[in-house]
Enzyme design. Structure first.
Site, PDB file in Angstrom:
ATOM      1  N   HIS A 126      31.612  70.532  13.482  1.00  0.00           N
ATOM      2  CA  HIS A 126      31.448  71.758  12.683  1.00  0.00           C
ATOM      3  C   HIS A 126      32.780  72.273  12.157  1.00  0.00           C
ATOM      4  O   HIS A 126      32.917  73.478  11.920  1.00  0.00           O
ATOM      5  CB  HIS A 126      30.807  72.873  13.527  1.00  0.00           C
ATOM      6  CG  HIS A 126      29.347  72.704  13.806  1.00  0.00           C
ATOM      7  ND1 HIS A 126      28.864  71.788  14.719  1.00  0.00           N
ATOM      8  CD2 HIS A 126      28.253  73.334  13.316  1.00  0.00           C
ATOM      9  CE1 HIS A 126      27.539  71.881  14.775  1.00  0.00           C
ATOM     10  NE2 HIS A 126      27.147  72.802  13.936  1.00  0.00           N
TER      11      HIS A 126
ATOM     12  N   GLU B 128      17.953  68.505   5.192  1.00  0.00           N
ATOM     13  CA  GLU B 128      18.960  68.594   4.130  1.00  0.00           C
ATOM     14  C   GLU B 128      18.738  67.591   3.017  1.00  0.00           C
ATOM     15  O   GLU B 128      18.967  67.908   1.847  1.00  0.00           O
ATOM     16  CB  GLU B 128      20.377  68.444   4.712  1.00  0.00           C
ATOM     17  CG  GLU B 128      20.908  69.672   5.439  1.00  0.00           C
ATOM     18  CD  GLU B 128      20.494  69.751   6.905  1.00  0.00           C
ATOM     19  OE1 GLU B 128      19.779  68.836   7.373  1.00  0.00           O
ATOM     20  OE2 GLU B 128      20.876  70.714   7.579  1.00  0.00           O
TER      21      GLU B 128
HETATM   22  C1  TPP Z   1      21.946  68.622  10.278  1.00  0.00           C
HETATM   23  C2  TPP Z   1      22.074  70.026  10.727  1.00  0.00           C
HETATM   24  N1  TPP Z   1      21.533  71.000   9.983  1.00  0.00           N
HETATM   25  C3  TPP Z   1      21.652  72.283  10.345  1.00  0.00           C
HETATM   26  C4  TPP Z   1      22.324  72.625  11.490  1.00  0.00           C
HETATM   27  C5  TPP Z   1      22.508  74.093  11.891  1.00  0.00           C
HETATM   28  N2  TPP Z   1      21.642  74.409  12.999  1.00  0.00           N
HETATM   29  C6  TPP Z   1      22.063  74.320  14.282  1.00  0.00           C
HETATM   30  S1  TPP Z   1      20.858  74.643  15.377  1.00  0.00           S
HETATM   31  C7  TPP Z   1      19.749  74.934  14.144  1.00  0.00           C
HETATM   32  C8  TPP Z   1      18.345  75.310  14.476  1.00  0.00           C
HETATM   33  C9  TPP Z   1      17.697  74.260  15.294  1.00  0.00           C
HETATM   34  O1  TPP Z   1      16.413  74.636  15.586  1.00  0.00           O
HETATM   35  P1  TPP Z   1      15.560  73.839  16.648  1.00  0.00           P
HETATM   36  O2  TPP Z   1      15.619  72.397  16.329  1.00  0.00           O
HETATM   37  O3  TPP Z   1      14.216  74.458  16.700  1.00  0.00           O
HETATM   38  O4  TPP Z   1      16.323  74.031  18.022  1.00  0.00           O
HETATM   39  P2  TPP Z   1      16.530  75.380  18.842  1.00  0.00           P
HETATM   40  O5  TPP Z   1      17.797  76.002  18.345  1.00  0.00           O
HETATM   41  O6  TPP Z   1      15.362  76.240  18.632  1.00  0.00           O
HETATM   42  O7  TPP Z   1      16.668  74.937  20.253  1.00  0.00           O
HETATM   43  C10 TPP Z   1      20.328  74.766  12.898  1.00  0.00           C
HETATM   44  C11 TPP Z   1      19.645  74.943  11.600  1.00  0.00           C
HETATM   45  C12 TPP Z   1      22.885  71.577  12.247  1.00  0.00           C
HETATM   46  N3  TPP Z   1      23.585  71.824  13.348  1.00  0.00           N
HETATM   47  N4  TPP Z   1      22.735  70.302  11.854  1.00  0.00           N
END
Ligand code: TPP
Ligand code: TPP
Ligand code: MG
Ligand code: MG
Lengths: 322, 337, 337, 322
Positions: free
Chosen positions: B139, B70
């Site tokens: 959230h 971000e």
């Molecule tokens: C700072 C932040 N940005 C965006 C999100 C929204 N978000 C939650 S999970 C996710 C994807 C995470 O991907 P990854 O790190 O690969 O973990 P996975 O879900 O594949 O286990 C996002 C973008 C968040 N929770 N926190």
């Protein structure tokens, strides 16, 4: 192959199967509408959490992600308390105030799932600093996703852990996607090169293979305990469900999940390995599966029947004192 | 004119502005979805589908997915805004501001002042706020008071689909950094929304109800509840003026002060945490500027000073609701010195 | 008892607590200084010298320098606090919160609630705030309203050396995350400060002046100005009670309300940006809870809604000063309905 | 040696000398108490700013740091306006509202010095995105210190620039210290390996040698203009003064600064090189030095005599409209 004793193998299988059944059941229960909020399931990734956490003890800490159930179970959190938490019950591990994304059990060294991608890595640097300063001999593990590996907080933590020479292991669980976005696109360069570029060892690991994870984690944990600083594991694996419950997974290839379940299932691979080498009997594993199944049934039944928090709970636990 | 959801209204505003002005671009995590993935393109259109369909029409060069980073991409949006584009960047949940706030308030929000009036920063940050989704404490926050606090930022909080479309178009055309707050439980709310583009100016409150007894200022989703209460109390002979400020920065102080000058009684309804929030901001304004008109204590209706709890039973208690608003209105209406 | 500067008072509090409790550690950028460098050790002791001398006494294992990586080390302090240490981490200027706020408000500040009461987070974040140093808009902000807004954080703003020492010791012993605000132009202020350790409890305001006509609530550095004005006006027959809340979260609402119950007139002086700040917070409190006691409009004395300018002439205009406070006090004292 | 024409060499020397004299004079003037606030001087690092910026034109952007004077001058900012800004005058480049740490000139592609370490890298990703989207052919450069290279915002920007394939050059100016902290301690791993770990080329550069910087920057800029994405330069150099004015530099070795000025002065090295190879005459350089000296004298005199902002300026420029 690693020389693991039978007890450890039984524990590994039990934990992995517990995670699988827990997640499969949460998936089914979520579909009934009984579970509120966002739920991110760990099914398919069990070998990572268990392969890492079996190298840890209660004085070691882990920090998890939004996809935290597997890490919790592997680190010893009570599944009844977890299930109740996910249902938002008063007897849940966090009194129903945290829910799926915030399960924690500090007494077990589980510092919390985390709703913030990249939230955990700084925290484990602190747990590792505590261990070092207090001389507990403990280590600290940050689980982070492929998506989370691009967050500045994660990258900063690599450097801090190196510069402060902290007993930290960064476990990048690369399930190929961050929500819908492919890690092949979003991750410039490579995870292991990043580790090396910050001055720590990085190792690629097959996350569908418990033994590969276990061994790599053992090496990293030993290194950390010996005072030789942080390291990183790049664990490649796949998730069986959507990003969260409700995700139609339009971004995945046709047949991708089926193939994953068929060819890359860490539980199947484990069973084959330990039975073929004669370390455990198939019946033993069957028996574990039945017990785990019953345990999860009981956890769900317990959660469904449990009471919601009381109105006064809204105002407690904001501060230790105020 | 046709019925549109809050989600559709925002989507339509984005699409119409992108058609009108080639410098408008959209970016965010999974705003398209499926980037680099083997399956469908435009797989998500944002986590709750608000940007769906933009990529097929405008292409990936103008609808950009981002890594989870971000600071870098919100900062990039700020930098792009200072150099010729009009970016609409999505901070998925406003709760995530903590990993990128610097780029918003120390960079984008201060450029113009620090640089002595050079340039403009036509940046829009779309972000989801609010409780009620059982999304727990990281959230579900509001946090618009924090943005309202910062000089250099504008803060827009649309309370309905009609408002959302007009305010989004205005936000995109505006030359200052705008934080556009979308309440996550309102996306499926529907009302009549014009098909053609229109703007709603900043700093001009909307009086959604008019009545002579009590002024109720409500923010964002709280406007709905305030309207419900006003309609109910009208039958009991208590007339409420409900004011939706639409933007908290700039704030239409005149409309609020004029109404209080008439009613002498004020209730402020704010879903944000109670300390240093919009309820205090507006109460303080009135107690300084319209003191002599006041016939009763000001009442603030807010959640308690706690994080947002997960359990539905607790979250429902947490969120200020029509009952609390009604009680507050009745209390000030019935107050005799 | 001896004369000590604000800087020395804080330094002494840190040293005494570190002696008392081996789990207290200190960390921050250049808090020692000269890390890895060829010259002197303890080369700086913090950018304005507040932590000077700690490393020679307690060693580098307890006084840690950090890379420039606020998210990682403030987060590490939070994680350490949850796992057995009592870290005092320095966020050099509060203006830098934007690169690490998540670890403060979504992590440290919410642990206890999210986790259903498990554990404690005895974290202190020391940080510099305020204008007057000609440090321009990214090094002069107050921002304590933002922290005050967040449930789960405690906010401490000492107004003198005596206050600084007692409040710092309390902060370190406190089991919740505390943000400790040090005004950068006050470091050389001196007064009598006891040599031995002592604590000042949170949430108990200090009445620095007592008078029956006007209540003046002032925050941080503004307490000095309020005292000056009170002393001056006393000679003109206007008696002021000056209230230093000491902590804005928790806030000693009782002291404020009791005083206003007596005086019926309130001025709030806040160096923070005027929207959703402590001036609005306290004004709103009073206009809700002590309305019937009020005999005059509440007056807020704050800077304008602008970033902090660089040029000394502008910065001096920006900062609320004794003249504005005096005018506000005279206005409310002279107000007749 | 690079084939640079005489005009470019004259320009290079003029700019470097202008920066040097500007900073030396600010140092002296600061000591008189005439200059308010924090001032971070760039003296000693001139070859970096100039070597990079001579490869840029007005449609290219740079973002700078707290130590921004050199970058401003190299990118074409008016020295009179800069000096006035540092004195907080109404006719300063930013109307006296920004001061040393916030000098900007958007028309010249100078996006601002920055009081936030790591503030600039995300911003240049945006300038590069504008260039790419609008097809201006422009590139964008982020200057960042060794200390700033550990900030998450910087590291995230490496990845974003790679993933979006942006025309960005990251110039890590490693003067050995972040305030008092040695980069040898605070930077885990290596700058060039970090670049590579994020999938972009990284190159080490001698920051006391204008020609080395110029050539490396040329390569990086050409690469960016050609659409081949970001790259990183690790420029090693040294600062002649303290972190900010007033710093006693206790953390530096005895004789360190003297040796730097004696043996590593980019201006001396440049003079030797261009005169020995006969590209420029010593007299030409002397003449430039005199002119630059006069120009800086005039800038200081102008700043001292200039008017402060007017009271009404306090409230303007917060918004374009409100
Ligand atoms: C700072 C932040 N940005 C965006 C999100 C929204 N978000 C939650 S999970 C996710 C994807 C995470 O991907 P990854 O790190 O690969 O973990 P996975 O879900 O594949 O286990 C996002 C973008 C968040 N929770 N926190
Ligand atoms: C986010 C942030 N953290 C800390 C600071 C305080 N600070 C200003 S300059 C500086 C050192 C920067 O070192 P480096 O990046 O190497 O640049 P140099 O000063 O050597 O040019 C620090 C810590 C800041 N301005 N911003
Ligand atoms: Mg992933
Ligand atoms: Mg440096």
């Amino acid at each position: 192959m690693l020389q693991l004793n039978r007890d450890t193998l039984v524990e590994a299988f039990t934990l992995m199967k517990t995670i699988r059944d827990f997640e499969d059941r949460v998936h089914t229960e979520f579909a009934t509408g009984a579970i509120p909020g966002f739920v991110h399931l760990y099914a398919g990734e069990e070998a990572s959490a268990v392969g890492v956490c079996l190298n840890l003890n209660d004085s070691d800490y882990i920090a998890s992600t939004h996809r935290g159930h597997g890490h919790c179970i592997a680190k010893g959190c009570d599944v009844d308390g977890m299930m109740k938490e996910i249902y938002g019950r008063r007897d849940g591990l966090c009194g129903g105030k945290g829910g799926s994304m915030h399960i924690a059990d500090l007494a077990k060294g589980m510092m919390g799932a985390n709703g913030i991608v990249g939230g955990g890595p700084p925290l484990v640097c602190g747990a590792a600093l505590s261990a070092k300063t207090l001389g507990t001999g403990g280590v600290a593990v940050a689980f982070v996703g492929d998506g989370g590996s691009n967050q500045g907080t994660t990258l900063e933590s690599y450097n801090l852990a190196k510069v402060w020479n902290l007993p930290v292991i960064f476990v990048v669980e690369d399930n190929g996607y961050a929500e819908t976005t492919a890690s092949a696109w979003a991750v410039g360069g490579s995870q292991t090169k990043r580790a090396e570029a910050f001055g720590m060892p990085g190792r690629e690991v097959d996350g569908h293979d418990f033994f590969d994870v276990y061994e790599a984690a053992q090496e990293a944990v030993e290194r950390a305990r010996a005072g030789d600083g942080p390291s990183l594991l790049h664990v490649r694996l796949g998730r069986h469900y959507g990003h969260f419950e409700g995700d139609a997974m339009a971004y995945r290839a046709e047949g991708e999940v089926e193939a994953l379940r068929r060819d890359k299932d860490c539980l199947k691979a484990f069973r084959t390995r330990v039975t073929e080498t004669g370390l455990l009997e198939p019946e033993q594993l069957d028996q574990i599966e039945r017990e785990v199944g019953a345990r999860i049934d009981a956890a769900v039944a317990g959660a469904i029947g449990a009471a919601a928090p009381a109105a006064e709970d809204l105002l407690t636990d904001v501060y230790a004192s105020y | 004119m046709s019925k549109k959801s809050y989600r559709q209204a925002i989507n339509e505003a984005l699409a119409q502005e992108m058609r009108r002005d080639p410098t408008v671009i959209v970016m965010g995590e999974d705003n398209v979805g499926g980037m680099g993935a083997p399956g469908e393109d435009d797989a998500w259109g944002g986590v709750l589908g608000v940007t769906k369909g933009l990529m097929p029409e405008f292409g990936r060069a103008r609808v950009l997915d981002t890594p989870i980073t971000e600071s870098a991409f919100i900062g990039a949006a700020a930098g792009a805004a200072a150099t010729g584009l009009r970016p609409v960047a999505e901070l998925m949940f406003v709760d995530f501001m903590g990993v990128c706030f610097d780029q918003i308030y120390n960079q984008a929000g201060k450029f113009r002042y620090m640089f002595g009036g050079q340039g403009t920063t036509p940046l829009v940050i779309r972000t989801m706020y609010g409780a009620g989704f059982r999304a727990a404490s990281q959230h579900s926050q509001c946090l618009y008071p924090v943005f309202t606090h910062i000089p250099g930022l504008k803060v827009v909080i649309p309370s309905s689909p009609y408002e959302a479309k007009g305010l989004m178009i205005q936000s995109i055309r505006d030359d200052d950094p705008v934080i556009f707050f979308e309440h996550k439980v309102m996306y499926d709310d529907e009302e009549e929304v014009p098909d053609e583009p229109y703007t709603i100016p900043f700093g001009e409150a909307n009086l959604t109800r008019e009545g002579g007894d009590v002024t109720v200022v409500a923010i964002g989703r709280m406007v709905q509840f305030a309207n419900q209460v006003a309609d109910k109390l009208e039958k009991d002979g208590i007339g409420c003026t409900v004011i939706d400020p639409r933007t908290t920065s700039p704030l239409d102080t005149d409309s609020i002060l004029e109404s209080v000058a008439e009613t002498g009684r004020l209730v402020v309804v704010d879903e944000a945490s109670p300390r240093c929030n919009m309820a205090t901001d507006i109460s303080a304004l009135v107690s300084q500027e319209a003191f002599s008109a006041l016939k009763a204590p000001i009442r603030m209706v807010t959640p308690p000073h706690t994080p947002v709890p997960f359990a539905p039973e607790l979250e429902d208690l947490y969120i200020p609701g029509p009952d609390q608003i009604e009680a507050a209105v009745r209390a000030v209406a019935g107050y005799r010195a």
